[in-house]
Structures are given as structure tokens and as C-alpha cells.
Design an enzyme around this catalytic site. Structure first.
Site, short mmCIF file in Angstrom:
data_model
loop_
_atom_site.label_atom_id
_atom_site.label_comp_id
_atom_site.label_asym_id
_atom_site.label_seq_id
_atom_site.Cartn_x
_atom_site.Cartn_y
_atom_site.Cartn_z
N GLU A 22 -53.22 42.54 17.48
CA GLU A 22 -52.34 41.94 18.50
C GLU A 22 -53.11 41.67 19.79
O GLU A 22 -52.80 40.72 20.52
CB GLU A 22 -51.13 42.83 18.74
CG GLU A 22 -50.23 43.01 17.53
CD GLU A 22 -49.76 41.71 16.88
OE1 GLU A 22 -49.58 40.70 17.59
OE2 GLU A 22 -49.58 41.71 15.64
N TYR A 155 -44.39 29.73 10.05
CA TYR A 155 -45.54 29.52 9.17
C TYR A 155 -45.22 28.62 7.98
O TYR A 155 -46.04 28.49 7.07
CB TYR A 155 -46.07 30.84 8.64
CG TYR A 155 -46.99 31.55 9.60
CD1 TYR A 155 -48.36 31.34 9.55
CD2 TYR A 155 -46.48 32.42 10.55
CE1 TYR A 155 -49.21 31.99 10.43
CE2 TYR A 155 -47.32 33.07 11.43
CZ TYR A 155 -48.69 32.85 11.37
OH TYR A 155 -49.52 33.50 12.24
#
Length: 186
Positions: A22, A155
Site C-alpha cells: 500500500e 479492474y
């Protein structure tokens, strides 16, 4: 994980890996030079370029410099660290097949699947799984119901980018390894 009783919240190896992953996304946002928010950071770029820095950051081997016992301050034992590194490659082939299955199902559902046709989304997943998985799917498997990356996660027809980003990040990281990870000139 939240603290339990008198013990503090402690991180697993996967937690640490996720923090670095992250952080790669965060760096992309923090280091952008674009003022227009809709195309700054990870916005407006290809998905493999979104995942490349985050997967790249997973490669940094800093565990030994940050891992200390929360009570004694002792450093992480080298022999356990070596076992952890070896375990990181355990079943990596199966995990690769899993990612290929996800990517193929994503592409099939968004390019060839006919809603309301004779085949369900589960039929598509089962057919792809027969080619990509070692063990057959359970009849009651409904993983696709929670596969939000390809339906609500942005996605759609791009999940393959995770695997491609893995290749790109490995290539990029190897350039650092070739030069020396602790080289100030890098």
C-alpha cells in the site's frame, strides 16, 4: 488485528508486506507532479502501472531491520527469517495459476460471456478452472459473487495487470539488486 487482552496489536509478515504494498500506492499519489486530481497518482494510468510500484515495494527486505520482539527488543532470529523466506516461495506455482484463473475468468466474462445465454458465469469459471487449477472447484463454490475487483473494483477486463505488474516489478527490482540494494548511487 486489534489488541488482545494485555498484548498489543502485532503485525504478521503478511501485514508488513501489505503495508509495503500500500505504501507503493501511496508513493504514487505523493510523488505525482500532476495538479489535476482526476489524472494524478494512480488515476488515469494503466492498471499494470498502478500495481507495479506497490508490488515493487513488497520486494524490499527490511524485516530484519524493523522486526523486534515487542517485550524484549530482541531482533528477529536469522534462522526463522531464512525459513520465512523459503516459505514465501511455497506453492508459488499454485498461486500463479490462481492469478491466471482470475485473469482468464475476468477476460472471458467481459469479452465472450452472453448474459441470459445457456451458460452461467459459474460454468465459465468452472471451464477456466479445469485448465488452471490442480483441484476441481466445489459444486457450491460461488467465489465470483465476491470477486469485486472485476465487477465493482475497476479492474474489469484488466485483472491480468496484477500478473503483468508482478513481472515488471521483478524486472525493475532486479536492476536495484544488480547495482546493490544499499548503494547510495541507486
Amino acid at each position: 488485528m486489534p489488541p488482545v487482552g494485555d498484548k498489543p496489536s502485532l503485525m504478521t509478515f503478511l501485514d508488513v508486506e501489505t503495508v509495503f504494498h500500500e505504501f507503493g500506492h501511496a508513493l504514487q499519489h505523493m510523488l505525482t507532479k500532476q495538479d489535476e486530481g482526476l489524472v494524478a497518482g494512480i488515476r488515469g494510468i494503466e492498471w499494470d502501472a498502478v500495481e507495479l510500484p506497490s508490488q515493487f515495494m513488497e520486494n524490499w527486505d527490511t524485516l530484519m531491520s524493523i522486526a523486534k520482539h515487542y517485550e524484549t527488543g530482541e531482533t528477529f532470529p536469522e534462522e526463522i527469517y531464512q525459513k520465512l523466506l523459503a516459505a514465501r516461495n511455497f506453492r508459488v506455482g499454485t498461486l500463479s495459476l490462481r492469478q491466471l484463473k482470475f485473469a482468464t475468468v475476468d477476460l472471458e466474462l467481459h469479452s465472450k460471456y452472453v448474459p441470459g445465454g445457456s451458460k452461467s458465469i459459474y460454468d465459465v469459471e468452472r471451464r477456466v478452472s479445469e485448465k488452471t487449477q490442480v483441484l476441481p472447484l466445489l459444486e457450491e463454490d460461488r467465489f465470483l459473487c465476491g470477486f469485486s475487483h472485476i465487477f465493482a473494483g475497476g479492474y474489469a477486463v484488466g485483472y491480468y495487470s496484477y500478473k503483468w505488474a508482478e513481472v515488471l516489478s521483478a524486472d525493475a527490482f532486479s536492476a536495484f539488486e544488480d547495482t546493490g540494494l544499499n548503494d547510495d548511487k541507486v
